[in-house]
Design a protein around this motif. Structure first.
Motif: not given
Length: 893
Positions: A76-79, A150-153
């Motif tokens: 999510f561009f932040c984690l 955990a894995y991103g989108a």
């Protein structure tokens, strides 16, 4: 590459207690016959200790599931990858409790879908299930959010949406959320979305590895048979075009068979019910088309598809034969020669193309199953035999110590006793086969008398076996337990039958009718169950039964996939066709309907067998009467059904009849392939005989026998596994040299090592040609690597037992029998030289080689020298006897 200790300690449940060998068991063979009971107690205690150790190993060696790491890139561009929230989500979604809970919720949500009422949409039950649906959707939404965290989108490699099964999860959850946002049930899109909730069970595929593998094989099979499907569709299209040219507009007929044109088919006519002229009925004349016709190409392809399934095609054939002209009624046998069209179609499409399609599915499925081992050096038969040798366990065989009990035990285990019982079972089968309806009283009396005789004989057999084995060991065998059940049931059957013959007893018990019913419908089944005992007789029948059981063990995931397809189609049928009214004169009636989940599954099972599936499809099309209890609006009494029925039933029939059901055929063919293979090639179906013969030499199932017994054991086993009784002793010793099993210090060999050596030498696994000592070590090292790669959970102790590591210089059976053969050959050479059969200038190369072989005897160790000295003394005595016999023969001549 050798396995690390952590890898070697992993254990499978099937591997536990594979080797029942303990150092403490070596001293249990000493003692007299009077100490037999004490020995048995000590053996049982040792077995319990070894079992406890194996269970402890099992608890310690729980295999860990592979966990996909957190991919590179931010979520999510932040984690970032090391963000605590992301790491915590990753740990949570891979925790076994979380995974099992999600699986439980998937099962519960599937059950809630099956429990819905398709007729009354706003019933109390549906309202309660709706609240549960909200809860399940919320749980699945949270699960997807955790996985995306955990894995991103979807932007980077390894993200959530880069996996097809994850996309399926996302689709199912999205459909549920969208359907909650739109509340108007009149919108057809909402109905479709509600129906798509049945895809929830498919989310379990990603959580069951075996099921996931089967689904992947199915998709690969569908993808690879694309060319066959295209060719079949083109041929279907071609025949449909021909059918349109031949039969368009010619399948119309009047309900009054006396009228042949639409102009004549008007008004009413009289019919007589069941041909009774006293019951005339007035019917309206209607000009109707056939349900299956060739008025256009799609209708023609639909009609031809039903012909290819062999359902209802004779009626279509006769309609085509009677076809006259466009908009004219049929004339009996107008063009019989037109039947050639249907015959050619059935031969080309149904007999040829459909079977090619089915065969290609089976071949593709089997090839996909072997894809996992495409780079493996062992073929399928070698892998199966090696796996059997690694996981097999010796059978425990009870041998009584008491001499009287031993005589009974010897009798019930003799071949003659087995043949007598086999003949009795056959005679009992004949007695059952001659029974029929409306038997005379004398015949009934004779049959009852024979039943008592057979029951008495089988009871005697059971009593003798209980005496021979003792109850503790008798009921361990499943066949003995089954025999005891049959005998007890037969005795109860005779008792109940005799009680039913005395009416005053029945009246006193006030249960004459119930007793008679129980006697006929239950206890007499035990007479027929005696036929099952034939399955335990004969080696060929036992082999087929073993393969049958192995096939069942390979079917769970295929059966689970079929059950999932049936579930999905049943729920879709309930939501789509559940409101169709039940009418006795239509295919949708009280026996065949979609109003409940069990009825829907039963109806689909009938369609899967091909029984009149096209009639049910036609009865589900639009314009059908709605059930009176359904919530339809005024004027919508005939709005139930859907055109979706065509896609629904055709897709289901093709999935079941042409694909899924044939997976059963593929699995069965995979296990029964030995029937079409050369019987001289060793297969896993041969290996059970080794366990049975081994148990005679190792009745306590310790997993060890004396090496001197190995030759006798293997000569009792027929090729390709053993040597056979006609194999000479010296040839058998040469085979043992090639097997080269490790020899323990007490002169024993182990069960798994012997079986593995037999498999390896018979199938030539890393033993091709004459391997030198260095080459043999390399071959052993390669084979150890292959076993570690395929069976990762093989215990190091077992692996070292069947293939000793090269750094361990230990005595083997091959070295022992090689030295024995060298010394035996040298004695014969020396004897021939003493008799003058060889000149003084014998072959120096041979004698020097033999002297070198004898010199190696000094390096074998004191235990082997003692064992060999005993064996050679016996051989010398035999040679002396042979010499005396030869001298006597010469003197006689």
């Amino acid at each position: 590459m050798r396995a690390t200790p952590a890898e070697g300690e992993e254990s499978n449940e099937k591997d536990e207690n594979t080797v029942k060998v303990d150092c403490g068991d070596e001293e249990e063979e000493e003692g007299s016959a009077e100490e037999g009971e004490e020995e048995e107690e000590e053996e049982e205690e040792g077995d319990q200790e070894s079992l406890a150790e194996s269970r402890q190993d099992k608890l310690e060696d729980v295999p860990k599931e592979k966990v996909l790491p957190i991919p590179e890139g931010s979520s999510f561009f932040c984690l970032s990858k090391t963000n605590p929230l992301r790491v915590g989500c990753h740990r949570l979604i891979h925790h076994h409790i979380f995974t099992n809970l999600i699986l439980v919720f998937i099962i519960l949500s599937s059950i809630s879908l099956a429990a819905e009422d398709p007729i009354r949409a706003h019933s109390f039950r549906n309202n309660i299930l709706g609240y549960f649906d909200y809860a399940f959707t919320a749980i699945f939404t949270v699960e997807i959010l955790l996985k995306m965290t955990a894995y991103g989108a979807f932007l980077h490699r390894g993200s959530f949406c880069r996996n097809w099964f994850n996309l399926l999860d996302l689709l199912v959850v999205s459909v549920s959320l969208i359907s909650f946002g739109i509340h108007s049930s009149a919108i057809s899109v909402v109905k479709i979305l509600r129906v798509l909730r049945v895809l929830r069970p498919l989310r379990a595929i990603n959580r069951a590895k075996g099921l996931k593998h089967v689904v992947q094989c199915v998709f690969v099979a569908i993808r690879t048979i694309g060319n066959i499907m295209i060719v079949t569709t083109l041929l279907q299209f071609m025949f449909a075009c021909i059918g349109v040219q031949l039969f368009k507009g010619k399948f119309y007929s009047c309900t009054d068979e006396a009228k042949h044109t639409p102009e004549e088919c008007k008004g009413t006519f009289i019919v007589y019910k069941d041909g009774d002229v006293t019951h005339p009925m007035v019917r309206e004349r209607l000009w109707l088309n056939s349900d299956f016709n060739f008025d256009n190409v799609p209708s023609g392809m639909m009609a031809l598809f039903t012909v290819s399934t062999f359902e209802g095609w004779p009626a279509l054939l006769y309609r085509a034969i009677d076809a006259n002209d466009e908009n004219k009624g049929p004339i009996y046998n107008y063009r019989v020669e037109i039947s050639i069209f249907f015959i050619v179609y059935i031969i080309i499409i149904a007999f040829f193309m459909m079977n090619i399609f089915v065969g290609f599915v089976i071949i593709t499925f089997r090839a996909q199953g072997e894809q996992e081992y495409k780079n493996c050096e062992l073929d399928k038969n070698q892998r199966q035999c090696v796996e059997y040798a690694l996981k097999a366990q010796p059978l425990r065989r009870y041998i009584p110590k008491n001499k009287y009990q031993y005589k009974v035990w010897y009798m019930v285990n003799s071949t003659g006793f087995e043949y007598i019982m086999f003949v009795l079972i056959l005679l009992n089968t004949i007695a059952l086969a001659v029974q029929h309806h409306e038997q005379s009283m004398p015949f009934n009396y004779v049959m009852d008398l024979l039943n008592m005789v057979f029951t008495g004989l089988f009871t005697v057999e059971m009593v003798l076996k209980i005496i021979a084995f003792k109850p503790k060991h008798y009921f361990v065998d499943a066949w003995n337990t089954f025999d005891a059940l049959i005998v007890v049931g037969s005795v109860v059957d005779i008792a109940v039958t005799e009680v039913n013959r005395f009416p005053w007893v029945c009246r006193s018990l006030q249960s004459s009718e119930d007793s008679s019913r129980i006697s006929i419908t239950f206890f007499r089944l035990f007479r027929v169950m005696r036929l099952v005992k034939l399955l335990s007789k004969g080696e060929g029948i036992r082999t087929l039964l073993w393969t049958f059981i192995k096939s069942f063990q390979a079917l769970p995931y295929v059966a689970l996939l079929i059950a999932m397809i049936f579930f999905i189609y049943a729920v879709i049928g309930m939501q789509t066709f559940g409101k169709v009214a039940l009418q006795d004169n239509t295919p949708i009636n009280r026996n065949n309907n979609f109003q409940t989940f069990p009825q829907a599954v039963l109806l689909l099972f009938r369609c899967a067998t091909g029984e009149a599936w096209q009639e049910i499809m036609l009865a589900s099309l639009p314009g059908k009467r709605c059930d009176p209890e359904s919530d339809y609006e005024p004027g919508e009494e005939f709005t139930c059904g859907s055109n979706f029925a065509i896609v629904y039933f055709i897709s289901f029939f093709m999935l079941c009849a042409f694909l899924i059901i044939n997976l059963f055929v593929a699995v069965i063919m995979d296990n029964f392939d030995y029937l079409t293979r050369d019987w001289s090639i060793l297969g896993p179906h041969h290996l059970d005989e080794f366990k049975r013969i081994w148990s005679e030499y190792d009745p306590a199932a310790k997993g060890r026998i004396k090496h001197l017994d190995v030759v006798a054991l293997l000569r009792r086993i027929q090729p390709p596994l053993g040597f056979g009784k006609l194999c000479p002793h010296r040839v058998a010793c040469k085979r043992l040299v090639a097997m080269n099993m490790p020899l323990n210090s007490d002169g024993t060999v182990t069960f798994n090592a012997t079986l593995f050596a037999l498999v390896r030498t018979s199938l030539k696994i890393k033993t091709d040609g004459e391997l030198q000592e260095g080459e043999l070590e390399v071959a052993n090292k390669e084979l150890r690597t292959v076993i570690k790669k395929i069976w990762k959970r093989t215990k190091p102790k077992l692996l070292n037992e069947v293939i000793p590591p090269p750094e361990e210089e230990e005595v083997t059976v091959g070295k022992f029998y090689a030295t024995f053969l060298i010394q035996d050959y040298f004695r014969k050479f020396r004897k021939r030289k003493e008799r003058g059969l060889l000149g003084p200038d014998g072959p120096p190369s041979n004698s020097s080689a033999l002297q070198a072989g004898l010199k190696s005897l000094q390096d074998l160790g004191p235990e082997i020298r003692r064992a060999m000295s005993c064996d050679l003394e016996e051989e010398e005595e035999e040679e002396a006897e042979e010499t005396v016999c030869e001298e006597e023969t010469v003197t006689y001549k």
